[in-house]
Enzyme design. Structure first.
Site, PDB file in Angstrom:
ATOM      1  N   HIS A  31      -9.127   1.000 -11.368  1.00 13.61           N
ATOM      2  CA  HIS A  31      -8.736   1.963 -10.324  1.00 13.61           C
ATOM      3  C   HIS A  31      -7.264   2.348 -10.458  1.00 13.61           C
ATOM      4  O   HIS A  31      -6.917   3.518 -10.477  1.00 13.61           O
ATOM      5  CB  HIS A  31      -9.013   1.349  -8.945  1.00 13.61           C
ATOM      6  CG  HIS A  31      -8.286   1.995  -7.812  1.00 13.61           C
ATOM      7  ND1 HIS A  31      -8.599   3.256  -7.361  1.00 13.61           N
ATOM      8  CD2 HIS A  31      -7.252   1.565  -7.045  1.00 13.61           C
ATOM      9  CE1 HIS A  31      -7.792   3.574  -6.352  1.00 13.61           C
ATOM     10  NE2 HIS A  31      -6.959   2.565  -6.144  1.00 13.61           N
ATOM     11  N   PHE A  32      -6.404   1.347 -10.609  1.00 12.21           N
ATOM     12  CA  PHE A  32      -4.990   1.748 -10.527  1.00 12.21           C
ATOM     13  C   PHE A  32      -4.430   2.285 -11.833  1.00 12.21           C
ATOM     14  O   PHE A  32      -3.363   2.878 -11.837  1.00 12.21           O
ATOM     15  CB  PHE A  32      -4.110   0.686  -9.852  1.00 12.21           C
ATOM     16  CG  PHE A  32      -3.874  -0.606 -10.566  1.00 12.21           C
ATOM     17  CD1 PHE A  32      -3.157  -0.654 -11.738  1.00 12.21           C
ATOM     18  CD2 PHE A  32      -4.299  -1.796  -9.990  1.00 12.21           C
ATOM     19  CE1 PHE A  32      -2.902  -1.858 -12.357  1.00 12.21           C
ATOM     20  CE2 PHE A  32      -4.059  -3.018 -10.600  1.00 12.21           C
ATOM     21  CZ  PHE A  32      -3.358  -3.038 -11.802  1.00 12.21           C
ATOM     22  N   HIS A  33      -5.178   2.120 -12.937  1.00 17.61           N
ATOM     23  CA  HIS A  33      -4.717   2.825 -14.134  1.00 17.61           C
ATOM     24  C   HIS A  33      -5.091   4.305 -14.083  1.00 17.61           C
ATOM     25  O   HIS A  33      -4.475   5.122 -14.761  1.00 17.61           O
ATOM     26  CB  HIS A  33      -5.245   2.155 -15.402  1.00 17.61           C
ATOM     27  CG  HIS A  33      -4.439   0.938 -15.771  1.00 17.61           C
ATOM     28  ND1 HIS A  33      -4.691  -0.305 -15.249  1.00 17.61           N
ATOM     29  CD2 HIS A  33      -3.349   0.790 -16.560  1.00 17.61           C
ATOM     30  CE1 HIS A  33      -3.794  -1.170 -15.720  1.00 17.61           C
ATOM     31  NE2 HIS A  33      -2.970  -0.532 -16.512  1.00 17.61           N
ATOM     32  N   HIS A  81       0.819  -1.207   0.000  1.00 16.56           N
ATOM     33  CA  HIS A  81       0.000   0.000   0.000  1.00 16.56           C
ATOM     34  C   HIS A  81       0.856   1.262   0.000  1.00 16.56           C
ATOM     35  O   HIS A  81       0.713   2.089  -0.897  1.00 16.56           O
ATOM     36  CB  HIS A  81      -1.059   0.063   1.102  1.00 16.56           C
ATOM     37  CG  HIS A  81      -1.784   1.348   0.950  1.00 16.56           C
ATOM     38  ND1 HIS A  81      -2.742   1.559  -0.008  1.00 16.56           N
ATOM     39  CD2 HIS A  81      -1.569   2.550   1.526  1.00 16.56           C
ATOM     40  CE1 HIS A  81      -3.101   2.816  -0.011  1.00 16.56           C
ATOM     41  NE2 HIS A  81      -2.414   3.446   0.905  1.00 16.56           N
ATOM     42  N   TYR A 130       1.816   5.557  -2.414  1.00 18.50           N
ATOM     43  CA  TYR A 130       2.094   6.959  -2.070  1.00 18.50           C
ATOM     44  C   TYR A 130       3.536   7.325  -2.375  1.00 18.50           C
ATOM     45  O   TYR A 130       3.846   8.494  -2.583  1.00 18.50           O
ATOM     46  CB  TYR A 130       1.706   7.257  -0.617  1.00 18.50           C
ATOM     47  CG  TYR A 130       0.233   7.040  -0.430  1.00 18.50           C
ATOM     48  CD1 TYR A 130      -0.676   7.839  -1.114  1.00 18.50           C
ATOM     49  CD2 TYR A 130      -0.252   6.006   0.347  1.00 18.50           C
ATOM     50  CE1 TYR A 130      -2.035   7.611  -1.021  1.00 18.50           C
ATOM     51  CE2 TYR A 130      -1.613   5.778   0.450  1.00 18.50           C
ATOM     52  CZ  TYR A 130      -2.496   6.576  -0.240  1.00 18.50           C
ATOM     53  OH  TYR A 130      -3.838   6.342  -0.159  1.00 18.50           O
ATOM     54  N   ARG A 152      -9.860 -10.010 -12.912  1.00 15.79           N
ATOM     55  CA  ARG A 152      -8.569  -9.452 -13.325  1.00 15.79           C
ATOM     56  C   ARG A 152      -7.582 -10.601 -13.495  1.00 15.79           C
ATOM     57  O   ARG A 152      -7.912 -11.745 -13.169  1.00 15.79           O
ATOM     58  CB  ARG A 152      -8.067  -8.439 -12.286  1.00 15.79           C
ATOM     59  CG  ARG A 152      -7.777  -9.037 -10.922  1.00 15.79           C
ATOM     60  CD  ARG A 152      -7.378  -7.996  -9.883  1.00 15.79           C
ATOM     61  NE  ARG A 152      -6.031  -7.492 -10.110  1.00 15.79           N
ATOM     62  CZ  ARG A 152      -5.271  -6.913  -9.165  1.00 15.79           C
ATOM     63  NH1 ARG A 152      -5.734  -6.785  -7.927  1.00 15.79           N
ATOM     64  NH2 ARG A 152      -4.071  -6.471  -9.437  1.00 15.79           N
ATOM     65  N   ARG A 153      -6.376 -10.317 -13.968  1.00 18.88           N
ATOM     66  CA  ARG A 153      -5.292 -11.293 -14.095  1.00 18.88           C
ATOM     67  C   ARG A 153      -5.737 -12.579 -14.778  1.00 18.88           C
ATOM     68  O   ARG A 153      -5.449 -13.674 -14.304  1.00 18.88           O
ATOM     69  CB  ARG A 153      -4.764 -11.687 -12.718  1.00 18.88           C
ATOM     70  CG  ARG A 153      -4.186 -10.560 -11.911  1.00 18.88           C
ATOM     71  CD  ARG A 153      -4.038 -11.025 -10.486  1.00 18.88           C
ATOM     72  NE  ARG A 153      -3.207 -10.136  -9.712  1.00 18.88           N
ATOM     73  CZ  ARG A 153      -3.338  -9.974  -8.410  1.00 18.88           C
ATOM     74  NH1 ARG A 153      -4.274 -10.628  -7.741  1.00 18.88           N
ATOM     75  NH2 ARG A 153      -2.523  -9.170  -7.769  1.00 18.88           N
TER      76      ARG A 153
END
Ligand code: HAS
Ligand code: CU
Length: 593
Positions: free
Chosen positions: A383-385, A232, A236, A446-447
């Site tokens: 989300h993470f793209h 996580h 950041y 996913r994956r």
């Protein structure tokens, strides 16, 4: 004065770091388009579905870990040098670069060896189909873990160079406030030192010896938890450098000044404190972690929204200030006065805009109950793209348009291509991430190389799954084109220096460092509190995981799984239930009647 003229040594290092980052970006993007076309079924001719996972690992590792880490090392080197106004300590900084490079090459060789039929090393065939979330039980060749370890140790050394620079500067400026950019770099690195404890223990203590065959068993939940301890806060570690650019460069590009230096410091301190004790929000569905610990992680995560919400306020306020300086008026009319023709500005602004959406999908992920709906679906890559793939990557590319000329004394080859590039990224990502989010809600996993199962249709509540597959593939193609334009534009802007004078000094904040309480600069204090929070959040979960599953996984009872057809079970079950039914009849019968 231009950066490269003033600090030629650090400039050379930063250029090298950026070049490695962009090579990784180019290769990673190539894997990205191949796998997007593969999993949507648009074109499956290039790889087999078994190799999909190798490519996916390469895509994640090269983009999320190599591209980011090298770019950040370069950006931080530039930020520390220009804000403390002295060259970086060269020896440490170059050793950091060499270690990181060597580690990245080893990891990449281990991954690609899998598809290329490379010779076996250390008695094992090369392969590392472990994805960028490389926890057990998936196992890679030891070379992969050695590479990962070196990349991390290299990043520690890079941090040491920034701190050495600070100490040197402090000796000469005992009473001054730490300049804002250096402050941002140092808080990010302190957070990084805490976060990497988890992954260092996972890799060196468990995964590497296990892959070498030094022990047979491993506790998968333990390596997962140690992974997310780092996995996580690493997000950041990617985001804070993008924020550094939004806070310190974007206001100048907008023609204005940062709204508040103290608020920016508060934001970075909050990230240092709260980034790590939340990793369990990636493990809401993991058995073996008590719900109460998950609840604590969720609460901490909600607090962690605060620094980003503060950022949205401060950065947009600074942009508005810039627009009004440029003659903008009206409630929203000022938006028109922003320098939209400048690719550096437009790229960062569009990245920020997309992050608003990415932040909201993050809030949804973070809710324990809603997480069950989206976990392990295509929603998560959606989300993470938006976050690492746009807020971070697009900001880094836009930042490069502004930084590269100052590092090379060469003009950007083409501003119009730069502008087209950032807009194409925005459009491509809007399509791809929208499709991913929606398909995730339909339950598409996913994956997965071939998420089309025979005899099973994903239930689409609106549109059709084919439509979204095509939308995803179209978005991915635009993203690939955008990356090619970026790498090409920067390559064409390289070579022998032409003319000096490409730099522009950064504007000073409206409310400066002098307005912020001195305690904010007490890095020891914040580091100490951050450590305490991590100990509080992780001690009990880790103890119970080791207690339940063993340090090396021994003593774990297999989870009982019912594999019998239900009909064969039904009879004994009803026989077993008979006494209970009788008892219920006898005791409750009277009451009910
Ligand atoms: Fe996340 C999964 C929760 C932020 C990356 N996240 C992931 C994964 C990655 C990732 C890579 O709680 C997948 C890992 C894997 O492979 O399994 N995430 C959050 C939350 C936030 C968040 C609460 N994520 C990020 C960032 C990332 C990142 C940042 C990378 C850089 N995420 C989760 C959770 C999961 C997760 C669960 C697990 C899901 C699962 O089940 O697997 C928050 O930090 C978000 C806060 C952000 C905001 C937005 C503020 C808006 C701003 C924009 C300002 C606008 C500007 C422009 C400047 C509240 C700052 C203005 C422009 C004009 C023109 C005016
Ligand atoms: Cu997270």
């Amino acid at each position: 004065m231009v950066f490269v003229d003033e600090y030629p040594k650090t400039s050379k290092l930063v250029r090298r770091q950026f070049i490695v980052a962009f090579v990784a970006l180019g290769i990673g993007a190539l894997f990205g388009i191949v796998q997007a076309l593969h999993r949507t079924g648009v074109f499956r001719g290039l790889i087999s579905s078994a190799d999909y996972y190798t490519l996916l690992t390469g895509h994640g590792v090269l983009l999320a870990l190599v591209f980011t880490t090298f770019f950040i090392a370069g950006l931080f080197g530039w930020a520390v040098t220009s804000s403390l106004q002295q060259e970086l300590p060269q020896r440490v900084a170059w050793w950091a670069f060499r270690l990181m490079l060597f580690g990245s090459v080893l990891a990449t060789v281990a991954i690609l060896g899998g598809v290329m039929g490379a010779p076996s090393i250390l008695g094992q065939d090369l392969s590392a189909d472990v994805l960028f979330t490389f926890y057990a039980p998936l196992q890679a060749h030891p070379l992969f873990y050695v590479g990962a370890a070196l990349l991390i140790v290299g990043s520690w050394l890079a941090g040491l160079a920034y701190f050495k620079s600070l100490w040197q500067w402090r000796a000469e400026n005992p009473d001054e406030r730490i300049p804002l950019q250096a402050f941002m770099v140092l808080t990010t690195m302190l957070m990084w030192y805490i976060a990497t404890i988890g992954i260092a223990i996972a890799v060196v203590g468990f995964l590497l010896p296990w892959s070498l065959g030094l022990f047979d068993n491993i506790n998968p939940l333990l390596t997962r938890t140690l992974f997310w301890f780092w996995g996580h806060p690493v997000v950041y570690f990617w985001l804070m450098p993008a924020y550094l650019l939004w806070y310190t460069v974007l206001p100048t590009l907008s023609g204005g000044r940062l709204f508040s230096d103290p608020l920016a410091r508060v934001v970075f301190v909050l990230f240092l404190l709260l980034s790590t004790p939340v990793g369990i929000h990636h493990q809401y569905v993991d058995p073996g972690i008590a719900e109460g610990f998950k609840m604590i992680a969720m609460t901490n995560t909600m607090f962690l929204l605060l620094p980003s919400l503060l950022t949205a306020f401060t950065v947009v306020a600074s942009m508005e200030h810039g627009a009004r300086q440029r003659g903008g008026t009206g409630l929203f009319g000022w938006l028109r006065a922003l320098p939209w023709r400048n690719p550096a500005f437009t790229g960062m602004a569009l990245a920020g805009l997309m992050f608003a959406a990415g932040g909201f999908s993050g809030m949804i992920n973070a809710g324990m109950n809603i997480n069950y709906l989206i976990h392990n679906t295509l929603w998560v890559p959606g989300h993470f793209h938006l976050t690492v793939g746009t807020a971070v990557a697009l900001t880094f590319m836009a930042g490069t348009y502004w930084l590269w000329p100052q590092l090379t004394n060469r003009q950007l080859y083409s501003r119009p291509i730069g502008l087209a590039q950032v807009v194409i990224w925005f459009v491509g990502m809007a399509l791809m991430s929208n499709a991913m989010h929606v398909m995730g809600l339909f339950g598409v996993p996913r994956r997965t190389a071939e998420p089309q199962y025979q005899g099973f249709d994903f239930l689409a509540s609106f549109g059709s799954i084919t439509e979204f597959r095509l939308q995803l593939a179209l978005g991915a193609t635009l993203l690939f084109i955008s990356t090619v334009l970026f790498v090409g534009n920067i390559a064409a802007s390289s070579g022998t220096p032409k003319r000096s004078g490409h730099g522009r000094p950064l504007s000073q904040p409206l409310s400066g460092a002098a307005d912020s309480p001195a305690v904010l600069d007490n890095l020891r204090l914040w580091f100490g509190i951050a450590m305490v929070l991590v100990v509080l959040a992780y001690t009990l979960p880790l103890v119970s995981i080791i207690d339940g599953g063993g340090l090396l996984g021994r003593g774990v009872e297999p989870v009982p799984v019912i594999a019998e057809p239900l009909t064969t079970l039904a009879e004994p079950l009803s026989a077993a239930a008979e006494p209970i039914t009788e008892w219920a009849k006898a005791t409750l019968g009277g009451v009910l009647r």
